[in-house]
Design an enzyme around this catalytic site. Structure first.
Site, short mmCIF file in Angstrom:
data_model
loop_
_atom_site.label_atom_id
_atom_site.label_comp_id
_atom_site.label_asym_id
_atom_site.label_seq_id
_atom_site.Cartn_x
_atom_site.Cartn_y
_atom_site.Cartn_z
N HIS A 65 0.85 -1.30 0.04
CA HIS A 65 0.04 -0.10 0.15
C HIS A 65 0.95 1.16 -0.23
CE1 HIS A 65 -2.76 -3.14 1.90
NE2 HIS A 65 -3.55 -2.58 0.77
N HIS A 66 2.30 1.20 -0.43
CA HIS A 66 3.09 2.22 -0.46
C HIS A 66 2.48 3.35 -1.35
CE1 HIS A 66 4.68 0.49 -4.12
NE2 HIS A 66 5.41 1.61 -4.14
N ARG A 67 1.67 3.10 -2.47
CA ARG A 67 1.06 3.72 -3.38
C ARG A 67 -0.46 3.31 -3.51
NH1 ARG A 67 4.75 6.94 -3.83
NH2 ARG A 67 6.27 7.17 -5.46
N LYS A 71 -2.95 -2.43 -7.54
CA LYS A 71 -3.59 -2.75 -8.98
C LYS A 71 -3.10 -4.03 -9.45
CE LYS A 71 -5.20 -0.99 -12.96
NZ LYS A 71 -6.14 -2.23 -12.88
N LYS A 95 6.85 -4.46 -10.67
CA LYS A 95 6.53 -3.93 -12.03
C LYS A 95 6.06 -2.47 -11.87
CE LYS A 95 4.39 -7.31 -14.06
NZ LYS A 95 3.28 -8.55 -14.57
N LYS A 107 -3.38 -8.93 -6.79
CA LYS A 107 -3.87 -9.80 -7.72
C LYS A 107 -4.99 -10.59 -7.14
CE LYS A 107 -2.27 -11.48 -11.57
NZ LYS A 107 -1.41 -10.73 -12.58
N SER A 364 -3.52 0.45 -18.34
CA SER A 364 -4.50 0.36 -17.31
C SER A 364 -4.56 1.59 -16.64
CB SER A 364 -4.48 -0.67 -16.38
OG SER A 364 -5.11 -1.95 -16.77
P1 NAD Z 1 -5.32 -15.78 -21.83
O1 NAD Z 1 -6.14 -16.86 -20.85
O2 NAD Z 1 -5.79 -14.88 -22.70
O3 NAD Z 1 -4.30 -16.89 -22.54
C1 NAD Z 1 -3.48 -17.82 -22.13
C2 NAD Z 1 -3.25 -18.67 -23.32
O4 NAD Z 1 -2.45 -19.84 -22.94
C3 NAD Z 1 -4.58 -19.71 -23.60
O5 NAD Z 1 -4.89 -19.47 -25.00
C4 NAD Z 1 -4.31 -21.01 -23.15
O6 NAD Z 1 -5.19 -22.00 -23.73
C5 NAD Z 1 -2.85 -21.18 -23.14
N1 NAD Z 1 -2.43 -22.22 -22.69
C6 NAD Z 1 -2.66 -22.47 -21.36
N2 NAD Z 1 -1.75 -23.59 -20.82
C7 NAD Z 1 -1.08 -23.71 -21.86
C8 NAD Z 1 0.15 -24.58 -21.99
N3 NAD Z 1 0.24 -25.53 -21.08
N4 NAD Z 1 0.87 -24.60 -23.19
C9 NAD Z 1 0.53 -23.88 -24.12
N5 NAD Z 1 -0.46 -23.19 -24.11
C10 NAD Z 1 -1.22 -22.77 -22.82
O7 NAD Z 1 -4.11 -15.33 -20.48
P2 NAD Z 1 -3.30 -13.89 -20.95
O8 NAD Z 1 -3.89 -12.77 -20.29
O9 NAD Z 1 -2.67 -13.73 -22.34
O10 NAD Z 1 -2.11 -14.07 -19.91
C11 NAD Z 1 -0.95 -15.04 -20.00
C12 NAD Z 1 0.09 -14.81 -19.31
O11 NAD Z 1 0.30 -13.33 -19.17
C13 NAD Z 1 -0.19 -15.29 -17.75
O12 NAD Z 1 1.09 -15.59 -16.92
C14 NAD Z 1 -0.51 -13.69 -17.34
O13 NAD Z 1 -0.57 -13.55 -15.61
C15 NAD Z 1 0.28 -12.83 -18.11
N6 NAD Z 1 0.10 -11.55 -18.02
C16 NAD Z 1 -1.00 -11.14 -18.59
C17 NAD Z 1 -1.45 -9.80 -18.68
C18 NAD Z 1 -2.92 -9.25 -19.41
O14 NAD Z 1 -3.22 -8.07 -19.80
N7 NAD Z 1 -3.70 -10.05 -19.83
C19 NAD Z 1 -0.74 -8.75 -18.22
C20 NAD Z 1 0.50 -9.24 -17.42
C21 NAD Z 1 0.74 -10.54 -17.60
#
Ligand code: NAD
Length: 472
Positions: A65-67, A71, A95, A107, A364
Site C-alpha cells: 500500500h505504499h501507493r 492494482k 512491475k 492480484k 490500465s
Molecule cells: P489468456 O487466458 O488470454 O491466454 C492464455 C493462453 O495460454 C490460452 O490460450 C491458453 O489456452 C494457453 N495455455 C494454457 N496452458 C498452456 C500450455 N500448457 N501450453 C500452451 N498454451 C497454454 O491469458 P493472458 O491474459 O494472455 O495471460 C497469459 C500470461 O500473461 C499469464 O501469465 C498472465 O499472468 C500474464 N499477463 C497477462 C496480462 C494481461 O494483460 N492479460 C498482463 C500481464 C501479464
C-alpha cells in the site's frame, strides 16, 4: 524423472533476496517491501447452468500500500492458490515501480477452469466475486483496481464494473474501479493489445543494442529472427501479431494447450487464430507440422522464445534443450530459477516478466486516469492541434512554393487520437524502462536483467517508504 515444480512464491522470494544483496537498505525495510500486506480468501456458492451448486474458492491479495490504489489482474485458473496470488501481487508491486506507474501491487485469483464453465456460471461467479470484494473493501477506484489476467477479459471486467456501480450508487468515479473494460463501457483503445504490444516494444528495444546482440551472435533487430510463441491468448496472440507485422519477425511455431504447430517458413498468426477458433484446435493448420507434446515445441530451433501462457514452463527438465538465445518472458514466471541459472550460464538473454509484461498495467493506468477525469485523451486538444499543424504546413508550402501529396499532408497535420496517445505512452514507457534496467545492470555490476529490474523496484519502493516516514 520430472522434478517437482517450484512455487512461484518461492521463485519471486529468491529473485527479491538476490537483488536485495545489491541494495543499501536495512533488513527491516527490505522485509516490509517484500511482505504481502493483506490477503482475503473467499468461499462462496455459485449455481451452474444445469442448476447444481459449486462452492468456489477465490483470493485477492494486496501486496503493498505504499501507493494507492493497488492494482493487478484477476485470473481464473484451476491451479490458483493463495501462494500464487501473493507472489503475483508482489510481482505487480515491483512491475509498477519499474515502469513508474503509481500503484501498489495486487492480484486476484479464482480457482476455476475457465475453459470448462458456461457463460451464465461465468457471469454469476464474476458478479458474486465482485460483491465479496466490495463487502471486504478490496475493490474501488482509490482502494484496489482489478484488470484482466489469465482466463479473464473485457467481458468479466464489464460485469465487475456493472456490479460495483450497482452496489455503490452515486460514486462519481465508479467506472475507475476496474480496467480492461470494453470501449463501450469507458475502456480505453489499445488496452486489449497493450501487454502484447509492450512485449514487442521491450523485445525490440533489447534487440536494438548492437553490443548485446553481438554477444549472442545475432544481428540487431527483430526482423528476420525466428520466434516461437507459447500461448495464443490475449498476451501471446498480440505479441505474435506485432512481432510479425511490425517487427517482421518469423513466427516458426505456436504452442497451445492442445498441442503445437511448426513451420520453419513462418505461420500467419491471424490465420492460425481463425483456424483455432473455427476448428477448436491449433492442430492441423494447413502447411504446418503437428507436435502433439506442446511443451516440446519450445525446444525447436529459433532465436527468440516468447512464453506467454503460464508459470514454470521452462524448468531444469527442459532448459538444457531450449535453443533460443533470447527468452522474452511475456507470461508471469514462465522460467523457474533453476532453469534461469542454466540459461544464463549458456549466455542467453532473459528479458524478465517483471518488466516485459508491464504494458498492460501501463495502459490500465491511462484508463484509470481517463475514468477519473471523465474525458478521453485528445478530446480537448486534437482538433486544435490539427488546425495548428494545417496552418504550419500551409505556411511552409507558401514559403517554399512546393506542395505535399495528400498522404504527406495527412501524416503531418492529423490531430492525435486517443489510440495515438496510448501507443506513444506505452512505447516510451517500455523503452525508457528497459534503458533504466540495463543501466542499473551496468552501473551496479549486476549480472542479469531480472536482478537489475528487482533492484530498481526495491530502490523505488524503499524511497517512497522512507519519504513517507514509516520508519522514523
Ligand atoms: P489468456 O487466458 O488470454 O491466454 C492464455 C493462453 O495460454 C490460452 O490460450 C491458453 O489456452 C494457453 N495455455 C494454457 N496452458 C498452456 C500450455 N500448457 N501450453 C500452451 N498454451 C497454454 O491469458 P493472458 O491474459 O494472455 O495471460 C497469459 C500470461 O500473461 C499469464 O501469465 C498472465 O499472468 C500474464 N499477463 C497477462 C496480462 C494481461 O494483460 N492479460 C498482463 C500481464 C501479464
Amino acid at each position: 524423472m520430472q522434478h517437482p515444480r517450484r512455487s512461484l512464491f518461492a521463485s519471486v522470494s529468491k529473485y527479491f533476496n538476490r537483488a536485495a544483496l545489491y541494495s543499501k537498505y536495512e533488513m527491516g525495510l527490505l522485509q516490509q517491501i517484500k511482505a504481502c500486506n493483506t490477503v482475503c480468501r473467499f468461499r462462496f456458492p455459485v449455481k451452474h447452468d444445469d442448476g447444481h451448486i459449486e462452492v468456489v474458492e477465490a483470493f485477492r491479495a494486496e501486496h503493498s500500500h505504499h501507493r494507492l490504489p493497488t492494482k493487478g489482474g484477476i485470473r481464473f485458473s484451476p491451479h490458483v492458490t493463495q501462494d500464487e496470488v501473493v507472489a503475483l501481487a508482489g510481482l505487480m508491486t515491483y512491475k509498477c515501480a519499474i515502469v513508474g506507474v503509481p500503484f501498489g501491487g495486487a492480484k486476484g485469483g479464482v480457482r476455476i477452469d475457465p475453459h470448462a464453465i458456461g457463460q451464465g456460471f461465468r457471469e454469476r461467479l464474476t458478479r458474486r466475486y465482485t460483491a465479496e470484494m466490495v463487502a471486504k473493501n478490496f475493490i474501488g477506484p482509490s482502494v484496489d483496481v482489478p484488470a484482466p489476467d489469465y482466463g479473464t477479459g473485457e467481458q468479466e471486467m464489464a460485469w465487475i464494473a456493472d456490479t460495483f456501480r450497482a452496489l455503490q450508487p452515486g460514486q462519481l468515479h465508479a467506472y475507475a474501479c476496474v480496467t480492461g473494460k470494453p470501449l463501450s463501457l469507458h475502456g480505453i483503445p489499445g488496452r486489449k493489445e497493450a501487454t502484447g504490444l509492450g512485449v514487442y516494444y521491450g523485445l525490440m528495444e533489447a534487440m536494438s543494442n548492437e553490443a548485446d546482440m553481438k554477444k549472442l551472435g545475432l544481428t540487431r533487430g527483430v526482423a528476420g529472427k525466428r520466434v516461437i510463441i507459447q500461448g495464443l491468448g490475449n498476451v501471446g496472440y498480440h505479441a505474435a501479431k506485432f512481432i510479425q507485422n511490425e517487427g517482421k519477425g518469423i513466427i516458426v511455431a505456436i504452442a497451445e494447450i492442445e498441442g503445437a504447430i511448426h513451420n520453419p517458413d513462418g505461420l500467419d498468426v491471424d490465420a492460425v487464430f481463425r483456424h483455432r477458433r473455427e476448428t477448436g484446435s491449433i492442430l492441423n493448420y494447413p502447411g504446418a507440422t503437428n507436435i502433439e507434446n506442446s511443451l516440446a515445441a519450445l525446444e525447436l530451433d529459433c532465436e527468440v522464445l516468447v512464453p506467454a501462457a503460464l508459470e514454470n514452463q521452462i524448468t531444469r527438465d527442459n532448459a538444457e534443450r531450449i535453443k533460443a538465445k533470447i527468452i522474452a518472458e511475456a507470461a508471469n514466471g514462465p522460467v523457474d530459477p533453476e532453469a534461469e541459472e542454466i540459461l544464463l550460464g549458456r549466455g542467453c538473454l532473459l528479458i524478465p516478466d517483471v518488466y516485459l509484461n508491464a504494458g498492460g498495467v501501463t495502459v490500465s493506468y491511462l484508463e484509470w486516469l481517463k475514468n477519473l477525469s471523465h474525458v478521453s485523451f485528445g478530446r480537448i486538444t486534437s482538433h486544435y492541434d490539427e488546425n495548428t499543424n494545417t496552418r504550419f504546413v500551409d505556411t511552409l508550402e507558401r514559403l517554399t512554393g512546393k506542395h505535399l501529396t495528400n498522404e504527406e499532408r495527412q501524416n503531418l497535420t492529423h490531430g492525435p487520437q486517443e489510440i495515438d496517445f496510448v501507443r506513444s505512452a506505452l512505447a516510451q514507457t517500455m523503452i525508457t524502462s528497459y534503458c533504466k534496467i540495463r543501466k542499473t545492470a551496468v552501473d551496479k555490476k549486476v549480472p542479469d536483467l531480472r536482478t537489475a529490474a528487482f533492484l530498481l523496484a526495491i530502490e523505488s519502493v524503499a524511497k517512497s517508504y522512507l519519504t513517507m516516514g514509516i520508519f522514523p
